[in-house]
Design a protein around this motif. Structure first.
Motif, PDB file in Angstrom:
ATOM      1  N   ARG B 481       0.826  -1.205   0.000  1.00 41.19           N
ATOM      2  CA  ARG B 481       0.000   0.000   0.000  1.00 41.19           C
ATOM      3  C   ARG B 481       0.857   1.249   0.000  1.00 41.19           C
ATOM      4  N   LEU B 484       2.355   1.770  -3.263  1.00 42.53           N
ATOM      5  CA  LEU B 484       1.412   2.221  -4.268  1.00 42.53           C
ATOM      6  C   LEU B 484       1.281   3.740  -4.225  1.00 42.53           C
ATOM      7  N   PHE B 485       1.158   4.274  -3.007  1.00 40.76           N
ATOM      8  CA  PHE B 485       1.078   5.728  -2.879  1.00 40.76           C
ATOM      9  C   PHE B 485       2.307   6.379  -3.487  1.00 40.76           C
ATOM     10  N   ILE B 514       3.657  14.495   3.090  1.00 41.83           N
ATOM     11  CA  ILE B 514       2.383  14.131   3.731  1.00 41.83           C
ATOM     12  C   ILE B 514       2.330  12.617   3.930  1.00 41.83           C
ATOM     13  N   LEU B 515       2.743  11.900   2.890  1.00 42.41           N
ATOM     14  CA  LEU B 515       2.701  10.426   2.976  1.00 42.41           C
ATOM     15  C   LEU B 515       3.561   9.938   4.131  1.00 42.41           C
ATOM     16  N   ILE B 522      -2.403   6.342   7.548  1.00 42.55           N
ATOM     17  CA  ILE B 522      -2.985   6.101   6.224  1.00 42.55           C
ATOM     18  C   ILE B 522      -3.184   4.606   6.004  1.00 42.55           C
ATOM     19  N   ILE B 523      -2.161   3.825   6.341  1.00 47.91           N
ATOM     20  CA  ILE B 523      -2.243   2.377   6.146  1.00 47.91           C
ATOM     21  C   ILE B 523      -3.305   1.776   7.056  1.00 47.91           C
ATOM     22  N   GLY B 526      -6.758   2.475   5.921  1.00 45.49           N
ATOM     23  CA  GLY B 526      -7.035   1.630   4.761  1.00 45.49           C
ATOM     24  C   GLY B 526      -7.524   0.271   5.186  1.00 45.49           C
ATOM     25  N   GLN B 529     -11.079   0.176   6.322  1.00 37.16           N
ATOM     26  CA  GLN B 529     -12.045   0.380   5.248  1.00 37.16           C
ATOM     27  C   GLN B 529     -12.154  -0.810   4.319  1.00 37.16           C
TER      28      GLN B 529
END
Lengths: 358, 530
Positions: B481, B484-485, B514-515, B522-523, B526, B529
């Protein structure tokens, strides 16, 4: 065109500012799904509700879609800058590229790019055509009409066996002469060819128009313009099945996926001509039916429940009877009674007796 | 050596008068592990190594074993096995190495390797029969004493040792024993090879060190993972519920007890005076009758009565499993993998015999793909720390593995088959008496109690494996993930730069920032979700 360009630049600027503030880049726009569709009884059109969806880049579930959305903006922006138009298919191929270092494509099939183009209409408030993206032209028309398109004069009565093919963008077309009592719009190109060969439009002094399957925006807009500007009644001829009913519904009330465009596309005066469940008996089509599949039945139930059909007695009757019938009738089923039965008997009779469903 | 050998011993003893031991041997080769030249080589080494290990452990010495196999001719090999054990007193040497079934222990039960095969003297005899060469022994019991060298044959008529040569020799080893046997054999690599046997032995015996010189002249070292010797297994008397009629009769004849009641109390475990009386009453036998006077039909009644009487389960402190920690150490030193797990079950009992099941597992690393392209897991089986290399399909371990639902633990598995994946699965049964399906002693019998324990142990390591697989899969997804970003960012930066007419590099750098600042969040979001 300048409006669209400015809107797209504004979008880029907004995202750039979010990013420079170290915020998760996010787009917020109205939700396009049945849950956010309202049927406005007053105008008899489908309208978007006020639910919004947020799409963020740094969200595993959204990131790809987010990238697609911004990429569409970039592609459209380039088109506008270069003063070129691209088809939905062209745009799909511009997006269908592999992201370096991955096995992922920005998009894998056209449904994905089509869907984010519709999103972009909502985000910018500009229509697809204004973004210089056109649908494939699809559909034919014939009748006593003369138009001017990009400087060419076109007589719809002199277009040979194929008729005039309707472009995806009809905004710039100017009507020079319109001589017709009504428009007959049909689901099937094959039926259109039959009527054209039988000179139906000449005998009846009408326009015949068709597409293959779902009605494209270009056709819907053309119908709307003829309806608005020349007050031509519009009659819709489809197969007798829930999918045919929905084709009528889209022309009349708008579609769920394009509810944001309803005002430009819906035609509340449209009437449904056939095939109706009552025609089966009346014209002796009982032995020309095709059995329903499960999906057909399901679709009947869905349509029956749509707000714009729920309170309509005539339609509830059609849907209930259709469900009992458990079978569909194609327009071409009428050919069982003779190849020109449709143009010589069925249509003239129905139109004369005003046997429409509203 | 226990029960079954006892029966063979009896038959053998009877037959000795009539036929020669060589004849008996030739007729029963398949029972003794000498069916073919390939297996003969393995059995010879197995017997010698088992003897060495038992000897070292009994005298509390940490075993250092040297094994050498040299090809003498196309079908002839010399096997040398040397240990650093206690050595053997001079007088005993000829009988241990050149008399079949010498030294068998009767009537006591103990977890020991010796249960496998029939002993080193059988290997010596096989060598003698196939090559005519004597067994050569060098042994020394102390640095203060000389080393003795023997060349021995078996007198195949009398089952007695024949000393060909006997002398004192110079030997650099302070104490220990060296056996040399030349035999007709075949050397082959693969699943049932000497190499594999030694490797598996090293896994199940992490306290030993083996150096092995193969016929190709290659020297392989199997290092030690611990200096601690396994807990010495205790001898126990047989439990009445595990006894068979033949043995009962034999025990009645040879017991030192004066009467039946005291015979039951003193020669069996878990028989109290009250239980002894109950057994005698039920069998309608006088507790005071002399054991040697019990007739065969009376012994039959006695056995029935024993089986019908409730008797406390046998003691289980007689078992010496490897233990979870050492199983993992043993696997780690011989198998290169990313994850190891082990489970040692508490002792259980089948037919009056205490036993214990252990399972070890390694995951990852090399994948075993067989000739047919299957990547089934590799199973290594042990009974009392001795590798079982033959008849895997007939073994209870196999049934326990294929009837375990490995899909629940993250491995794929076809119905009725071993699961597939980069797994080595070790199953170990320790018992005072490991039941085999046949005399060749290669497959453990399908007792329900044993299968149940095996499955429970497998499930236990299975759960540990599932935890690991979940974790690694999760970690991999997370990296994917994040990756991918990182790959999307240049695309996005480019598009936004074109739209906004701002600097692409700045947008790119800001997105990267930001990442990396919010990566974890973020991970994590994810995951909730998706």
């Amino acid at each position: 065109m300048e409006k669209a360009k400015a809107k797209l630049k504004e979008l880029g600027k907004k995202l750039e500012i979010q990013i420079s503030k170290k915020q998760n880049p996010t787009l917020i726009f109205p939700l396009r799904s049945l849950s956010n569709i309202e049927f406005d009884k007053k105008s008899a059109t489908l309208k978007l509700g006020n639910k919004s969806a947020a799409r963020s880049f740094f969200n595993v579930a959204h990131s790809k879609k987010f990238l697609q959305t911004v990429d569409i903006a970039r592609i459209s922006h380039n088109l506008l800058k270069e003063k070129k138009h691209a088809s939905l298919r062209d745009v799909f191929y511009q997006m269908k590229r592999t992201i370096p270092g991955t096995k992922t494509n920005v998009v894998d099939d056209q449904a994905e790019s089509d869907s984010v183009i519709e999103d972009m209409e909502l985000i910018t408030g500009c229509s697809r055509e204004q973004l210089n993206i056109n649908a494939n032209k699809n559909g034919s028309v014939a009748g006593n009409v003369i138009v001017e398109d990009k400087g060419d004069t076109i007589d719809w009565s002199k277009m040979g066996s194929g008729g005039w093919s309707i472009p995806s963008n009809v905004e710039e077309i100017k009507f020079k002469k319109v001589n017709a009592k009504y428009i007959l719009y049909m689901e099937k190109a094959a039926v259109w060819e039959r009527l054209h060969e039988d000179k139906f439009w000449e005998k009846q002094n009408c326009l015949i128009m068709s597409s293959q399957g779902q009605t494209t925006r270009g056709i819907r807009r053309l119908l709307q313009r003829l309806y608005d500007e020349y007050k031509l009644p519009i009659y819709v001829l489809t197969d007798l099945d829930p999918w045919g009913f929905y084709i009528y519904s889209v022309i009349k009330y708008g579609s769920i996926s394009l509810a944001h465009m309803s005002e430009q596309l819906t035609i509340p005066g449209v009437k449904f001509l056939g095939i109706t469940v009552d025609d089966i008996k009346k014209y002796g089509l009982e032995s020309n039916l095709i059995k329903f599949k499960d999906v057909d039945i399901k679709r009947i139930d869905q349509i029956k429940d749509y707000d714009w059909f729920k309170d309509n007695k005539a339609w509830q009757h059609q849907l209930t009877e259709l469900k009992k019938l458990k079978a569909k009738a194609e327009i071409q089923a009428l050919s069982a009674r003779g190849i020109s039965f449709i143009s010589e008997k069925y249509l003239p009779e129905k139109i004369k007796n005003k046997e429409f469903i509203d | 050596m226990v029960k079954k050998e006892v029966i063979i011993a009896e038959e053998l003893a009877k037959k000795q008068r009539e036929i020669s031991v060589s004849e008996f041997f030739t007729k029963n080769r398949h029972l003794l592990g000498f069916d073919n030249p390939r297996k003969a080589l393995l059995t010879t080494i197995k017997e010698a190594v088992d003897n060495s290990l038992d000897a070292c452990e009994e005298s509390k010495m940490t075993p250092d074993i040297y094994v050498e196999v040299t090809q003498k001719a196309e079908d002839r090999f010399l096997v040398i096995v040397q240990d650093n054990g206690p050595g053997i007193v001079k007088e005993q040497i000829p009988r241990i190495f050149a008399k079949l079934l010498y030294g068998s222990k009767f009537h006591t039960m103990k977890q020991s390797r010796g249960q496998q095969g029939i002993g080193i003297s059988a290997a010596g005899m096989y060598g003698q029969l196939t090559t005519g060469k004597p067994t050569r022994i060098t042994s020394r019991i102390s640095p203060k004493k000389p080393a003795h060298y023997y060349e021995l044959n078996i007198n195949t008529q009398k089952n007695e040792p024949e000393i060909i040569k006997e002398c004192e020799v110079e030997w650099l080893i302070e104490h220990g024993t060296k056996v040399e046997i030349e035999l007709e054999a075949k050397y082959q690599k693969g699943k049932q090879s000497v190499d594999e046997y030694l490797k598996q032995t090293a896994i199940a015996n992490p306290h030993i060190k083996i150096a092995y010189k193969s016929p190709e002249g290659q020297v392989i070292e199997f290092p030690r993972a611990t200096k601690d010797l396994p807990k010495e297994p205790k001898e126990i008397k047989p439990h009445p519920h595990g006894i068979e009629l033949g043995i009962l009769i034999k025990m009645l004849k040879t017991t030192k007890a004066r009467n039946l009641a005291s015979f039951l109390i003193s020669d069996f475990s878990r028989v109290s005076p009250a239980v002894a009386k109950q057994i005698c009453d039920k069998a309608k036998l006088d507790p005071k009758s002399k054991p040697e006077k019990i007739a065969t039909h009376e012994a039959d009644n006695l056995l029935k009565s024993i089986m019908e009487t409730k008797i406390m389960a046998p003691p289980t402190n007689c078992l010496s499993p490897i233990g979870e920690e050492l199983i993992i150490k043993g696997l780690k030193k011989e198998i290169n993998a990313e994850f190891y797990a082990a489970a040692t079950r508490p002792p259980a009992v089948y037919r009056g015999n205490p036993f214990q099941i252990e399972v070890g597992l390694s995951y990852g690393g090399e994948i075993n793909i067989d000739e047919e392209g299957n990547d089934l897991i590799r199973v290594i089986r042990f009974a009392n720390r001795v590798p079982l290399l033959y008849q895997q399909g007939a073994c209870a371990t196999n049934k326990a593995i294929v009837t375990t639902a490995w899909k629940n633990y993250g491995l794929s598995q076809s119905k009725g088959a071993l699961p597939s994946g980069p797994v080595t699965l070790m199953i170990h049964m320790v018992s005072v008496w490991v039941p085999f399906t046949s005399e060749s002693k290669e497959a453990i019998a399908h007792y329900p109690e044993i299968l149940k324990e095996m499955k429970l142990a497998l499930q236990e390591v299975g759960r540990k494996l599932a935890g690991h697989i979940r974790k690694t899969v999760k970690a991999r997804q997370q990296t994917e993930r994040a990756n991918l970003f990182e790959k999307y960012i240049p695309e996005l930066a480019n598009a936004i730069a074109q739209l906004s007419e701002e600097d692409k590099k700045t947008i790119h750098a800001n997105l990267d920032a930001i990442l990396h600042k919010n990566l974890k969040e973020i991970i994590k979001n994810g995951e909730s979700q998706s």
